[in-house]
Motif scaffolding. Structure first.
Motif, PDB file in Angstrom:
ATOM      1  N   ASP A 175     -39.008 -57.330  66.270  1.00 46.00           N
ATOM      2  CA  ASP A 175     -37.625 -57.795  66.354  1.00 46.00           C
ATOM      3  C   ASP A 175     -36.617 -56.655  66.302  1.00 46.00           C
ATOM      4  OD1 ASP A 175     -38.531 -60.411  66.434  1.00 46.00           O
ATOM      5  OD2 ASP A 175     -38.382 -60.683  64.258  1.00 46.00           O
ATOM      6  N   ASP A 176     -37.037 -55.495  65.787  1.00 42.51           N
ATOM      7  CA  ASP A 176     -36.094 -54.390  65.629  1.00 42.51           C
ATOM      8  C   ASP A 176     -36.129 -53.408  66.797  1.00 42.51           C
ATOM      9  OD1 ASP A 176     -38.630 -53.486  65.101  1.00 42.51           O
ATOM     10  OD2 ASP A 176     -38.159 -52.530  63.181  1.00 42.51           O
ATOM     11  N   ILE A 177     -36.909 -53.745  67.837  1.00 46.32           N
ATOM     12  CA  ILE A 177     -37.020 -52.892  69.017  1.00 46.32           C
ATOM     13  C   ILE A 177     -36.986 -53.776  70.263  1.00 46.32           C
ATOM     14  CG2 ILE A 177     -38.622 -51.447  70.362  1.00 46.32           C
ATOM     15  CD1 ILE A 177     -39.586 -50.274  67.756  1.00 46.32           C
ATOM     16  N   ARG A 178     -36.339 -53.289  71.293  1.00 46.37           N
ATOM     17  CA  ARG A 178     -36.394 -53.981  72.587  1.00 46.37           C
ATOM     18  C   ARG A 178     -36.857 -53.002  73.643  1.00 46.37           C
ATOM     19  NH1 ARG A 178     -32.175 -55.484  76.915  1.00 46.37           N
ATOM     20  NH2 ARG A 178     -33.417 -56.893  78.208  1.00 46.37           N
ATOM     21  N   PHE A 179     -37.777 -53.457  74.504  1.00 47.68           N
ATOM     22  CA  PHE A 179     -38.224 -52.647  75.628  1.00 47.68           C
ATOM     23  C   PHE A 179     -37.401 -53.033  76.851  1.00 47.68           C
ATOM     24  CE2 PHE A 179     -42.015 -52.728  72.894  1.00 47.68           C
ATOM     25  CZ  PHE A 179     -42.298 -51.369  72.829  1.00 47.68           C
ATOM     26  N   VAL A 180     -36.543 -52.133  77.271  1.00 49.01           N
ATOM     27  CA  VAL A 180     -35.663 -52.372  78.412  1.00 49.01           C
ATOM     28  C   VAL A 180     -36.313 -51.775  79.660  1.00 49.01           C
ATOM     29  CG1 VAL A 180     -33.346 -52.035  79.358  1.00 49.01           C
ATOM     30  CG2 VAL A 180     -33.676 -52.194  76.875  1.00 49.01           C
ATOM     31  N   PRO A 181     -36.370 -52.532  80.776  1.00 50.31           N
ATOM     32  CA  PRO A 181     -36.916 -51.952  82.011  1.00 50.31           C
ATOM     33  C   PRO A 181     -36.208 -50.646  82.362  1.00 50.31           C
ATOM     34  CG  PRO A 181     -36.674 -54.318  82.258  1.00 50.31           C
ATOM     35  CD  PRO A 181     -36.026 -53.958  80.936  1.00 50.31           C
ATOM     36  N   PHE A 182     -36.993 -49.670  82.811  1.00 50.56           N
ATOM     37  CA  PHE A 182     -36.502 -48.307  82.976  1.00 50.56           C
ATOM     38  C   PHE A 182     -36.871 -47.805  84.370  1.00 50.56           C
ATOM     39  CE2 PHE A 182     -37.184 -43.665  81.420  1.00 50.56           C
ATOM     40  CZ  PHE A 182     -35.926 -43.307  81.869  1.00 50.56           C
ATOM     41  N   ASP A 183     -35.866 -47.446  85.171  1.00 55.12           N
ATOM     42  CA  ASP A 183     -36.111 -46.879  86.494  1.00 55.12           C
ATOM     43  C   ASP A 183     -36.394 -45.387  86.353  1.00 55.12           C
ATOM     44  OD1 ASP A 183     -35.680 -49.313  87.826  1.00 55.12           O
ATOM     45  OD2 ASP A 183     -33.511 -49.006  87.812  1.00 55.12           O
ATOM     46  N   ALA A 184     -37.619 -45.067  85.985  1.00 53.15           N
ATOM     47  CA  ALA A 184     -37.963 -43.678  85.674  1.00 53.15           C
ATOM     48  C   ALA A 184     -38.591 -42.938  86.841  1.00 53.15           C
ATOM     49  CB  ALA A 184     -38.908 -43.640  84.479  1.00 53.15           C
ATOM     50  N   GLY A 185     -38.623 -43.564  88.028  1.00 50.89           N
ATOM     51  CA  GLY A 185     -39.212 -42.891  89.182  1.00 50.89           C
ATOM     52  C   GLY A 185     -40.708 -42.702  89.028  1.00 50.89           C
ATOM     53  N   ASP A 186     -41.164 -41.465  89.180  1.00 46.14           N
ATOM     54  CA  ASP A 186     -42.597 -41.171  89.145  1.00 46.14           C
ATOM     55  C   ASP A 186     -43.044 -40.700  87.766  1.00 46.14           C
ATOM     56  OD1 ASP A 186     -45.085 -41.048  90.449  1.00 46.14           O
ATOM     57  OD2 ASP A 186     -44.912 -38.880  90.698  1.00 46.14           O
ATOM     58  N   LEU A 187     -42.297 -41.061  86.734  1.00 44.89           N
ATOM     59  CA  LEU A 187     -42.650 -40.633  85.379  1.00 44.89           C
ATOM     60  C   LEU A 187     -43.926 -41.343  84.937  1.00 44.89           C
ATOM     61  CD1 LEU A 187     -41.576 -38.869  83.051  1.00 44.89           C
ATOM     62  CD2 LEU A 187     -40.520 -40.935  82.115  1.00 44.89           C
ATOM     63  N   ARG A 188     -44.899 -40.576  84.499  1.00 44.88           N
ATOM     64  CA  ARG A 188     -46.175 -41.162  84.112  1.00 44.88           C
ATOM     65  C   ARG A 188     -46.933 -40.202  83.210  1.00 44.88           C
ATOM     66  NH1 ARG A 188     -49.311 -40.912  89.981  1.00 44.88           N
ATOM     67  NH2 ARG A 188     -49.426 -38.632  90.144  1.00 44.88           N
ATOM     68  N   ILE A 189     -47.944 -40.763  82.514  1.00 49.02           N
ATOM     69  CA  ILE A 189     -48.870 -39.965  81.715  1.00 49.02           C
ATOM     70  C   ILE A 189     -50.211 -39.995  82.431  1.00 49.02           C
ATOM     71  CG2 ILE A 189     -49.909 -39.620  79.453  1.00 49.02           C
ATOM     72  CD1 ILE A 189     -47.768 -41.504  78.320  1.00 49.02           C
ATOM     73  N   THR A 190     -50.803 -38.826  82.622  1.00 47.09           N
ATOM     74  CA  THR A 190     -52.116 -38.746  83.261  1.00 47.09           C
ATOM     75  C   THR A 190     -53.168 -38.436  82.202  1.00 47.09           C
ATOM     76  OG1 THR A 190     -51.157 -37.962  85.331  1.00 47.09           O
ATOM     77  CG2 THR A 190     -53.503 -37.583  85.008  1.00 47.09           C
ATOM     78  N   TYR A 191     -54.226 -39.232  82.203  1.00 47.10           N
ATOM     79  CA  TYR A 191     -55.340 -39.037  81.276  1.00 47.10           C
ATOM     80  C   TYR A 191     -56.600 -38.697  82.062  1.00 47.10           C
ATOM     81  CZ  TYR A 191     -52.601 -41.219  77.524  1.00 47.10           C
ATOM     82  OH  TYR A 191     -51.645 -41.502  76.587  1.00 47.10           O
ATOM     83  N   ALA A 192     -57.562 -38.102  81.386  1.00 47.36           N
ATOM     84  CA  ALA A 192     -58.864 -37.817  81.987  1.00 47.36           C
ATOM     85  C   ALA A 192     -59.921 -37.812  80.895  1.00 47.36           C
ATOM     86  CB  ALA A 192     -58.846 -36.479  82.716  1.00 47.36           C
ATOM     87  N   LEU A 193     -61.146 -38.095  81.289  1.00 45.64           N
ATOM     88  CA  LEU A 193     -62.274 -37.974  80.374  1.00 45.64           C
ATOM     89  C   LEU A 193     -62.659 -36.498  80.306  1.00 45.64           C
ATOM     90  CD1 LEU A 193     -64.417 -39.542  78.671  1.00 45.64           C
ATOM     91  CD2 LEU A 193     -65.891 -39.396  80.679  1.00 45.64           C
ATOM     92  N   ALA A 194     -62.741 -35.952  79.097  1.00 42.73           N
ATOM     93  CA  ALA A 194     -63.057 -34.528  78.908  1.00 42.73           C
ATOM     94  C   ALA A 194     -64.292 -34.379  78.031  1.00 42.73           C
ATOM     95  CB  ALA A 194     -61.870 -33.805  78.266  1.00 42.73           C
ATOM     96  N   TRP A 195     -65.046 -33.299  78.274  1.00 38.40           N
ATOM     97  CA  TRP A 195     -66.237 -33.032  77.484  1.00 38.40           C
ATOM     98  C   TRP A 195     -66.510 -31.532  77.481  1.00 38.40           C
ATOM     99  CZ3 TRP A 195     -66.214 -35.258  82.282  1.00 38.40           C
ATOM    100  CH2 TRP A 195     -66.819 -34.529  83.310  1.00 38.40           C
ATOM    101  N   SER A 196     -67.335 -31.102  76.548  1.00 40.66           N
ATOM    102  CA  SER A 196     -67.730 -29.699  76.476  1.00 40.66           C
ATOM    103  C   SER A 196     -68.734 -29.411  77.583  1.00 40.66           C
ATOM    104  CB  SER A 196     -68.357 -29.385  75.115  1.00 40.66           C
ATOM    105  OG  SER A 196     -68.928 -28.097  75.127  1.00 40.66           O
ATOM    106  N   ARG A 197     -68.504 -28.352  78.341  1.00 44.90           N
ATOM    107  CA  ARG A 197     -69.412 -28.003  79.433  1.00 44.90           C
ATOM    108  C   ARG A 197     -70.787 -27.588  78.906  1.00 44.90           C
ATOM    109  NH1 ARG A 197     -66.051 -27.290  83.947  1.00 44.90           N
ATOM    110  NH2 ARG A 197     -63.863 -26.873  83.429  1.00 44.90           N
ATOM    111  N   GLU A 198     -70.860 -27.269  77.620  1.00 47.85           N
ATOM    112  CA  GLU A 198     -72.125 -26.822  77.037  1.00 47.85           C
ATOM    113  C   GLU A 198     -72.980 -27.982  76.532  1.00 47.85           C
ATOM    114  OE1 GLU A 198     -71.003 -24.206  73.935  1.00 47.85           O
ATOM    115  OE2 GLU A 198     -70.188 -22.650  75.272  1.00 47.85           O
ATOM    116  N   ARG A 199     -72.425 -29.197  76.545  1.00 46.16           N
ATOM    117  CA  ARG A 199     -73.171 -30.329  75.985  1.00 46.16           C
ATOM    118  C   ARG A 199     -73.216 -31.495  76.982  1.00 46.16           C
ATOM    119  NH1 ARG A 199     -70.461 -28.346  71.339  1.00 46.16           N
ATOM    120  NH2 ARG A 199     -68.681 -29.723  71.664  1.00 46.16           N
ATOM    121  N   VAL A 200     -73.754 -31.217  78.158  1.00 53.17           N
ATOM    122  CA  VAL A 200     -73.885 -32.239  79.191  1.00 53.17           C
ATOM    123  C   VAL A 200     -75.242 -32.921  79.042  1.00 53.17           C
ATOM    124  CG1 VAL A 200     -73.951 -32.709  81.659  1.00 53.17           C
ATOM    125  CG2 VAL A 200     -72.360 -31.002  80.754  1.00 53.17           C
TER     126      VAL A 200
END
Length: 278
Positions: free
Chosen positions: A235-260
């Motif tokens: 109730d104390d926060i509102r999510f307002v639609p936002f015209d942010a263009g191409d704003l995004r977070i990119t994620y990827a799966l990561a691992w140690s190259r030594e432990r495949v």
């Protein structure tokens, strides 16, 4: 003797040797012989048999509860033994994408042979450190991932809302544009929002929940993805639609190259499949 007890419990449940045999995938004579062996071994008559019916004796009724508990314990033993011998993946992930992490775990548990997954919610810093120390097999990290790690299965989360506190001038707006943020404090969980006006304030790494508490306290505004909007009701926060263009977070799966390992490659495939299907 476990097989004999299973036959006893099966006949007691059905009060029929033939129906119990069908349930157990055995022949009726084999079930009858198993029950007879159990009666001889215990010295207790378990059933009263006539040409028309089968009934538990008083002694059989007493022993049935013990049989049920024993069979339940045997099933738990087998299940735990299978769990202990199956491969196990430890996966760190940002809490924001918890539903995706759960889908990945279900996919690996459902494959043959099954792979267990221990999920560990963690911000980027903690996840990277755990990966370096070998405490987790892989981690889902906001990109770019640290240089020593291999990566695959990239995906994007679009920023399309702005979290604003109650009483803020933008609270009643139907939609917010980037120009509306001039002079505002923008909370940035572990990253900066490139291209947005406003004054950035970096907060707890990948912790959108903590950032929302700061929004409610009036400490700033938070660019937010739809994933967060669907998951949070306050109730104390509102999510307002936002015209942010191409704003995004990119994620990827990561691992140690030594432990495949083969299990790691199965994890990569499961992440890709979980991203392709919903």
């Amino acid at each position: 003797m476990l097989r004999e007890i299973q036959c006893f419990a099966g006949v007691a449940a059905r009060l029929s040797f033939s129906r119990a045999a069908a349930d157990l995938g055995m022949s009726q004579p084999a079930v009858s012989q198993a029950v007879s062996r159990l009666e001889r071994a215990t010295g207790v008559r378990l059933f009263e048999r006539t040409a028309r019916q089968v009934r538990l004796t008083a002694e059989g009724r007493t022993l049935l509860s013990y049989a049920d508990r024993l069979l339940e314990a045997a099933a738990e033993f087998s299940s735990e033994a299978a769990r202990l011998t199956r491969p196990l993946i430890h996966l760190a992930y940002p809490p924001l994408i918890g539903p995706l992490a759960a889908r990945i775990a279900r996919r690996l548990a459902g494959r043959a042979p099954a792979i267990g997954v221990e999920l560990r919610p963690a911000g980027r810093g903690d996840a990277s450190a755990a990966l370096t120390r070998g405490e987790v097999s892989a981690a889902i990290l906001a990109t770019p991932a640290p240089a020593p790690f291999g990566t695959a299965a990239r995906f994007h989360i679009t920023i399309d809302h702005l979290a604003v506190p109650a009483g803020h001038p933008l609270w009643a707006r139907a939609r917010v544009a980037p120009d509306d943020l001039t002079g505002q404090v923008l909370l940035t969980p572990g990253r900066s929002w490139t291209g947005l006006p406003g004054r950035p304030r970096v907060v707890a790494d990948d912790d959108f929940g903590a950032a929302l508490d700061l929004v409610a306290a009036g400490a700033g505004l938070l660019p937010s993805p739809q994933l967060l909007v669907r998951a949070v009701r306050r109730d104390d926060i509102r999510f307002v639609p936002f015209d942010a263009g191409d704003l995004r977070i990119t994620y990827a799966l990561a691992w140690s190259r030594e432990r495949v390992t083969p299990e790691l490659m199965a994890l990569v495939q499961a992440v890709q499949e979980a991203l392709w299907t919903r």
